[in-house]
Design an enzyme around this catalytic site. Structure first.
Site, PDB file in Angstrom:
ATOM      1  N   GLY A  29     -33.092  30.940 -72.430  1.00  0.00           N
ATOM      2  CA  GLY A  29     -33.222  31.143 -73.834  1.00  0.00           C
ATOM      3  C   GLY A  29     -32.258  32.321 -74.115  1.00  0.00           C
ATOM      4  O   GLY A  29     -31.156  32.602 -73.531  1.00  0.00           O
ATOM      5  N   ARG A  65     -25.801  28.135 -57.308  1.00  0.00           N
ATOM      6  CA  ARG A  65     -25.885  27.026 -58.100  1.00  0.00           C
ATOM      7  C   ARG A  65     -26.830  25.999 -57.241  1.00  0.00           C
ATOM      8  O   ARG A  65     -27.015  25.630 -56.400  1.00  0.00           O
ATOM      9  CB  ARG A  65     -24.955  25.987 -58.114  1.00  0.00           C
ATOM     10  N   GLY A  66     -28.356  26.083 -58.235  1.00  0.00           N
ATOM     11  CA  GLY A  66     -29.416  25.495 -57.413  1.00  0.00           C
ATOM     12  C   GLY A  66     -29.118  23.988 -57.186  1.00  0.00           C
ATOM     13  O   GLY A  66     -29.883  23.596 -55.805  1.00  0.00           O
ATOM     14  N   GLU A  67     -28.539  23.272 -57.709  1.00  0.00           N
ATOM     15  CA  GLU A  67     -28.556  21.779 -57.165  1.00  0.00           C
ATOM     16  C   GLU A  67     -27.596  21.620 -56.094  1.00  0.00           C
ATOM     17  O   GLU A  67     -27.768  20.624 -55.340  1.00  0.00           O
ATOM     18  CB  GLU A  67     -27.944  20.921 -58.468  1.00  0.00           C
ATOM     19  N   ASP A  68     -26.725  22.702 -55.749  1.00  0.00           N
ATOM     20  CA  ASP A  68     -25.840  22.555 -54.614  1.00  0.00           C
ATOM     21  C   ASP A  68     -26.701  23.098 -53.479  1.00  0.00           C
ATOM     22  O   ASP A  68     -26.620  22.638 -52.384  1.00  0.00           O
ATOM     23  CB  ASP A  68     -24.561  23.228 -54.845  1.00  0.00           C
ATOM     24  N   GLU A  88     -23.593  34.984 -64.944  1.00  0.00           N
ATOM     25  CA  GLU A  88     -24.203  35.924 -63.720  1.00  0.00           C
ATOM     26  C   GLU A  88     -22.851  36.565 -63.337  1.00  0.00           C
ATOM     27  O   GLU A  88     -23.091  37.739 -63.053  1.00  0.00           O
ATOM     28  CB  GLU A  88     -24.893  35.291 -62.836  1.00  0.00           C
ATOM     29  N   ARG A 118     -30.051  25.149 -53.354  1.00  0.00           N
ATOM     30  CA  ARG A 118     -31.306  25.566 -53.226  1.00  0.00           C
ATOM     31  C   ARG A 118     -32.249  25.331 -52.320  1.00  0.00           C
ATOM     32  O   ARG A 118     -32.848  26.133 -51.541  1.00  0.00           O
ATOM     33  CB  ARG A 118     -31.993  25.342 -54.812  1.00  0.00           C
TER      34      ARG A 118
END
Length: 1218
Positions: A58, A25-28, A92, A30
């Site tokens: 998309g 999770r990028g916001e956690d 994913e 990255r």
């Protein structure tokens, strides 16, 4: 078995673009944890996919993510607080687990400040996330399938949480803890991603077709010593095929060695001796051997290979004499040994009457297109707009893999105009000269800086350490590091795992041809002269010009030193005696201190073996070379005045320097590196001279050198290397003024007694090597004042002074092996252990004569210790404090003959070796024994129990009811030969019972099945039946086998030459394949009955269709097979009304051995499961091989064409004396 492994690896690796896929999770994470982990993985060489928003969100996201996941060997799933808030992350995860189930995709869950329980049960932040998802579903009532998707997401989280035992949990929030956690995570990833011992190129298109026969031949056991020739044009893939076959099969041999570039080495000075040394180093587990001559080397090889089944690869042989010498030594090797030879000359193989010849074919049209596409477009097919160029490119490359790889990489990302221009350029180059085509890649190097750097490396620096080369080339005005990276990106340069610079020979030759073309007929007009003949002629004719910037006047200048394999060259060269294969790793250990390596004897007038005249030239031959910066000389004398000698030298490498000191007039003011190995130096300068630019001084093997120069005149030295200067007695006290000195290497300076006390003033010194300085007086060295010292190598020194003290805050590595026979008589080592720095990372005390009571309890205070070597000590146990070493990773206790008990060791240990500990009987409290721990127990012939693995005890000690239901005869007076597949030992003893996986088994002499068995079969290897309508407790299996007079070998056991039984419940699709650690060995007169009891009644229902089959190793023949059904009234049983989980056998949990609902129950071949999980079980062959119906077999073409008479002696002969 290995032949199939190659097929599997080829199929999977050819489509795996990445080693690791990262789900996060990028916001956690990255910008924090994920970035650090990604960098660590990439630095370790793992091709890692991280979605940095390069996939456009998309409708195609699923297919794109699925493609990325499917193109990865494994996934790291970073489960953070907000992971479940992202539907992309959850999608994913679902796809990752689907790939895991379908093709064995390896996963490693990381619980990043979250509780696995919260993940599995969707509590806490995960509950909040799902509430949000479900609310959105209610608002999007027209969005069909959302509820089903929620179910899949929840199931995926439950599944991944269930694997928390094999995952990693991070709870501490400190930066230091995170970094340590990442280091451990990278190491765990190594077990998930199986990488070959020898590096091979990516995208091995068509490899299975080319290696299948040779792999089958390697696995086929014969009585003779076999030789297989691989021939073909340069760059066609001979070495790649040999490496791939080697990687897939070396574990089947006792020893193995891969010798690169035999052609180059055999032509060079002392080249054959070097190859002999390398071969002996590999065969003797890394131990360094001194060889005086080629004849001496042959005698040592004969001794080293005696009684060992070895695999040898000789790469690039081109002379009949080279191969004839090997063929002539065939009788020295143990039966079953195999030799692979690669060469460009097929007639060489025929001249030596080698019948097994593999003429490597060029890639087919389809294979060429696929290989080129991977390198040019990153996929297995071409991009549409470029297809018009493809036919022409394939025609020009004529199926040469290297040309396709290099050209494809050069064109990657280029415009259509560049492609068109490249093709026109290709048309001007004759197809027969592949090296000419590789010049296209050279033309695509971005600037003249990188081109010049490439040519210097190709001419002078292949096989050299990258740090050494960087120092030289930086002084020549290069931006070396960025240049090296650019060349690596173009596949023009390789930095191997040992930090050595490598090039494919075709690429190297391409670079050298570019230089030759600068002036084909006039060498003096070229920029670099690397060939001895050209260089010497220019000097002899005195025609040198200012065009020349580099000159190599060594008779072996055009030869590249081959890489070392299986063992990393470190300062601890004595940690090399007992290196043994463990999965894909090698354990390092120290050589016997009483047998210190001796310096090679150097003839002052030439090389080993016979005297060679020293060539000489006049110094005025250099007068025209005003721009000369790089100069290599070998056994060459210079006569005359140095007034006109080049003054721009940055690197002078003058091996076998023939004078007692450097000439006064030699201009060295700009010199950065001075190498004078094997010289006749007595002292460096007649009169001291200032060399303020000098950074590296290497005078190794200068046996006449008695004292060092005045270092105040060399103020910027960073490395001083004086190895094997056996007469060196004095280190000038001016060394204390060196402010930049990092490394001082005094290995085997046997006359050196002390260092000047001012050495403590060198605050920059990080590495001090005193190994083999047998006369060194430790009282002269105040180590506690050397604040920057990180590594101390004092092996082979006499540490006996009570005053010895190394209380240092930052020491990372300490290695000791004393020449004093008894620490009790001279307690220096014992005292040292109580004062040594507690920040050590590596501590080696091999062969120090330490008993258990001499190992201080303070050892447990070394909280940073990662590697502990205690081999060859008379210890019977370890102190309990060892469990406090929470960072310990490697523990070696090899040949501790009195070791009887192993206390609890830390859970952090990943490598444990007790090889040769002949007194140890039981092992308990081993951490992670079924997951991350790799341990070696070879030659532990008394080992009868490993907790959580197996137990062996006398049959009379087992439950009387069990003995009764098995129907065993009176076995009290019988003895039988047993073989232990784990320790590789054989012994004769009273009848024993083995208990592992919840299965009981025993072996005894007997040739008839009991009359009362439920089912019998004579001659057939399988039995099928339906379960009767009764309560079943389990099954008893009876197998009678004897020695075979001829090879009795099915197609299956040609692939896995093991003793194993398969039990299949076809109705429930349950399958167990079991290979016991211990089984009986028949002799010439008596058969063996192997009996095993399976309490699997809870997995059997009336009417279930069962199949039981037996596979034996080559050399024995199955005579009878029987099955008896045991009903519940025969034994005490578990009457629980609930159905048993399938992973339980007699209450033992075998879930660690589960593969898609089936179970491979095998303790002695851990690598089997590791490789299968890495490559996937669903690809052709593997799953069906282990768990398919007995009728399913491999096609006829998979069977080796060369059958031989194989008997029991062939299987066990070499092991009986272990």
């Amino acid at each position: 078995m290995k032949g199939l492994r190659v097929e599997e690896a080829s199929n999977v690796k050819s489509r795996c673009m990445y080693d690791v896929f990262m789900s996060f999770r990028g916001e956690d994470t990255r910008k924090t944890f994920t970035d650090e982990l990604y960098k660590a993985l990439v630095d370790e060489g793992y091709r890692t996919f991280r979605d940095d928003n390069e996939i456009e969100r998309g409708e195609d996201i699923k297919s794109e993510l699925d493609k990325a996941i499917h193109s990865s060997k494994s996934s790291i799933i970073i489960l953070s607080k907000n992971y479940a808030t992202s539907s992309w992350c959850l999608d994913e995860l679902v796809m990752i687990l689907e790939n895991k189930r379908k093709r064995g995709h390896a996963i490693l869950p990381v619980f990043y400040y979250v509780d696995p329980l919260d993940v599995g049960k969707q509590m806490g932040s995960f509950a909040t996330a799902f509430a949000t998802h479900e609310q959105r579903i209610m608002e999007q009532s027209d969005d069909e399938g959302k509820e089903e998707k929620i179910k899949r997401w929840r199931a995926a989280l439950r599944e991944v949480a269930d694997q928390s035992g094999s995952g990693m949990v991070l709870q501490s929030s400190s930066k230091e803890t995170e970094l340590r956690f990442i280091e451990k995570l990278v190491k765990v990833t190594e077990n998930k991603v199986n990488r070959s011992i020898l590096s091979v190129a990516p995208y091995l298109i068509g490899m299975h077709f080319r290696v299948n026969n040779i792999c089958l031949w390697l696995q086929h056991k014969t009585h003779d010593v076999g030789i297989w020739g691989i021939c073909g044009m340069g760059g066609i893939g001979k070495t790649t095929i040999a490496k791939y076959a080697f990687n897939s099969n070396f574990e089947s041999f006792e020893r193995s060695s891969f010798l690169y570039n035999v052609r180059d080495f055999s032509e060079s000075t002392d080249g054959l001796i070097y190859l002999q040394k390398q071969f002996l180093c590999d065969i003797l587990d890394g131990r360094k051997i001194d060889i005086q001559s080629v004849e001496d080397g042959m005698n040592q090889i004969k001794s080293a290979v005696y009684g060992k089944r070895v695999l040898i690869v000789l790469d690039d042989v081109d002379e009949v004499e080279q191969l004839a010498a090997i063929v002539g030594m065939r009788d020295w090797f143990y039966s079953g040994s195999k030799i692979i030879v690669t060469t460009r000359h097929i007639e060489l193989l025929r001249a030596c009457e080698i019948e097994l010849i593999d003429h490597v074919q060029k890639l087919s049209l389809g294979e060429s297109v696929e290989l080129f596409s991977w390198h040019a477009f990153g996929q297995d097919h071409p991009v549409e707009n470029y297809t018009k160029f493809l036919t022409r490119i394939i025609e020009y490359c004529i199926g040469c893999p290297l040309a396709l790889q290099v050209l494809g990489s050069s064109l990657s990302g280029k415009s259509l105009d560049v492609w068109e221009s490249t093709l026109k350029k290709l048309e001007a180059i004759p197809n027969s000269k592949v090296s000419k085509k590789l010049q296209i890649s050279f033309e695509f190097i971005q600037d003249d800086h990188d081109k010049s750097l490439f040519l210097d490396i190709a001419s002078f620096f292949l096989g050299k350490n990258v740090d050494h080369v960087v120092t030289i080339l930086n002084a020549c005005g290069y931006y070396t590091m960025v240049g090296l990276q650019n060349l690596r990106d173009r596949f023009l340069l390789i930095i191997d795992e040992y930090g050595k610079l490598r090039m494919h020979p075709l690429v190297r030759d391409m670079g050298r041809e570019i230089i030759r073309q600068e002036s084909p007929k006039h060498p003096e007009r070229r920029s670099r002269l690397w060939h001895f003949k050209d260089s010497f002629n220019v000097l002899r004719e005195k025609i040198g010009t200012d065009m020349i910037r580099g000159l190599n006047v060594r008779s072996c200048a055009h030869k590249d030193k081959p890489p070392r394999f299986f063992y990393h060259p470190t300062a601890h060269e004595y940690l090399q005696e007992c290196a043994y294969l463990m999965g894909k790793k090698k354990l390092s250990s120290q050589s016997n201190p009483s047998r210190q390596p001796q310096p090679r004897k150097v003839l002052t007038n030439g090389s080993l073996g016979k005297s060679k005249k020293v060539d000489s030239v006049n110094t005025d031959a250099f007068s025209g070379m005003h721009k000369l910066k790089l100069l290599q000389l070998d056994n060459l004398a210079l006569k005359g005045s140095y007034k006109e000698f080049p003054r721009s030298l940055r690197w002078l490498c003058w091996h076998k320097f023939p004078y007692k000191c450097l000439p006064d007039g030699l201009p060295l003011e700009k010199l950065v590196v001075l190498e004078m190995r094997y010289s006749r130096l007595h002292h460096l300068f007649e009169r001291n001279k200032v060399l303020s630019a000098l950074k590296i001084l290497n005078l190794s093997h200068s046996e006449g050198l008695s004292y060092t120069p005045d270092f105040s005149k060399l103020p910027n030295l960073e490395r001083i290397i004086l190895k094997y200067c056996t007469r060196l007695t004095l280190i000038d006290k001016s060394i204390g003024g060196l402010k930049r000195l990092l490394i001082l290497n005094l290995k085997c300076c046997q006359s050196l007694r002390k260092l000047p006390r001012c050495i403590t003033n060198v605050h920059s010194l990080e590495k001090l090597i005193l190994y083999g300085c047998s006369k060194f007086e430790w009282s002269s060295l105040e180590l506690n004042k050397m604040q920057s010292l990180l590594e101390l190598d004092a092996g082979g020194t006499a540490i006996h002074q009570d005053s010895t003290c190394v209380r240092k805050k930052h020491l990372l590595s300490l290695a000791l092996c004393t020449l004093v026979s008894s620490p009790r008589k001279s307690p220096g080592i014992v005292n040292l252990l109580t004062t040594v720095s507690q920040t050590l990372v590596t501590l080696s005390l091999i062969g120090c004569g330490l008993s258990s009571d001499l190992i201080p309890v303070e050892l447990g205070d070394f909280s940073t210790l990662q590697n502990l070597y205690l081999s060859k000590n008379p210890i019977d146990s370890l102190p309990d404090s060892i469990k406090k070493l929470t960072n310990l990773q490697v523990l070696e206790l090899e040949k501790c003959q009195e070791l009887k008990y192993l206390s609890e060791i830390p859970a952090s240990v990943t490598t444990l070796s007790i090889y040769g500990c002949r007194s140890i009987e039981r092992l308990s409290n081993l951490p992670n024994i079924l997951t991350t721990l790799e341990f070696l127990v070879l030659s532990c012939n008394k080992l009868i129990e490993v907790q959580e693995m197996f137990q062996l005890k006398c049959i009379s000690l087992f439950d009387a009811d069990l003995i009764s239901v098995l129907g065993l005869p009176n076995l009290s007076d019988m003895k039988v030969d047993l073989y232990n597949n784990l320790t590789l030992t054989r012994w004769k003893c009273p009848i024993q019972g083995l208990y592992e996986f919840g299965i009981f088994s025993t072996s005894f002499h007997g040739s008839e099945l009991p009359d009362w068995l439920s089912y019998k079969s004579t001659g057939s290897s399988s039995i099928s039946f339906d379960v009767p309508n009764h309560d079943i407790q389990g099954l008893n299996l009876y197998v009678i086998y004897g020695k075979a007079n001829i090879s009795y070998c099915t197609k299956r056991n040609k692939f896995w030459n093991e003793f194993h039984v398969r039990v299949v419940n076809k109705t429930k699709d349950l399958r167990w394949t079991y290979s016991p650690i211990i089984h009986g060995i028949p002799d010439n007169y008596e058969d063996i009955t192997w009996l095993c009891n399976w309490e699997i009644g809870d997995h059997l229902d009336p009417g279930d269709s069962m199949s039981i089959s037996m596979t034996l190793y080559s050399g024995v023949r199955l005579k009878q097979l029987g099955v008896h059904i045991v009903y519940k009234n025969n034994l005490r049983c578990n009457t629980s009304p609930s159905p048993h989980p399938h992973n339980l056998i007699n209450g033992v949990d075998n879930s660690a051995y589960q593969v898609q609902g089936s179970y491979l129950l095998c303790h002695h071949d851990f690598d089997i499961q590791q490789n299968y999980f890495t490559y996937g079980w669903n690809s052709t062959g593997w799953y069906d091989f282990f768990f398919g119906d007995n009728s399913e077999d491999f096609p006829e073409e998979m069977v080796p064409r060369h059958n031989a008479d194989m008997t029991g002696e062939n299987v066990y002969g070499l092991l009986s004396g272990v």
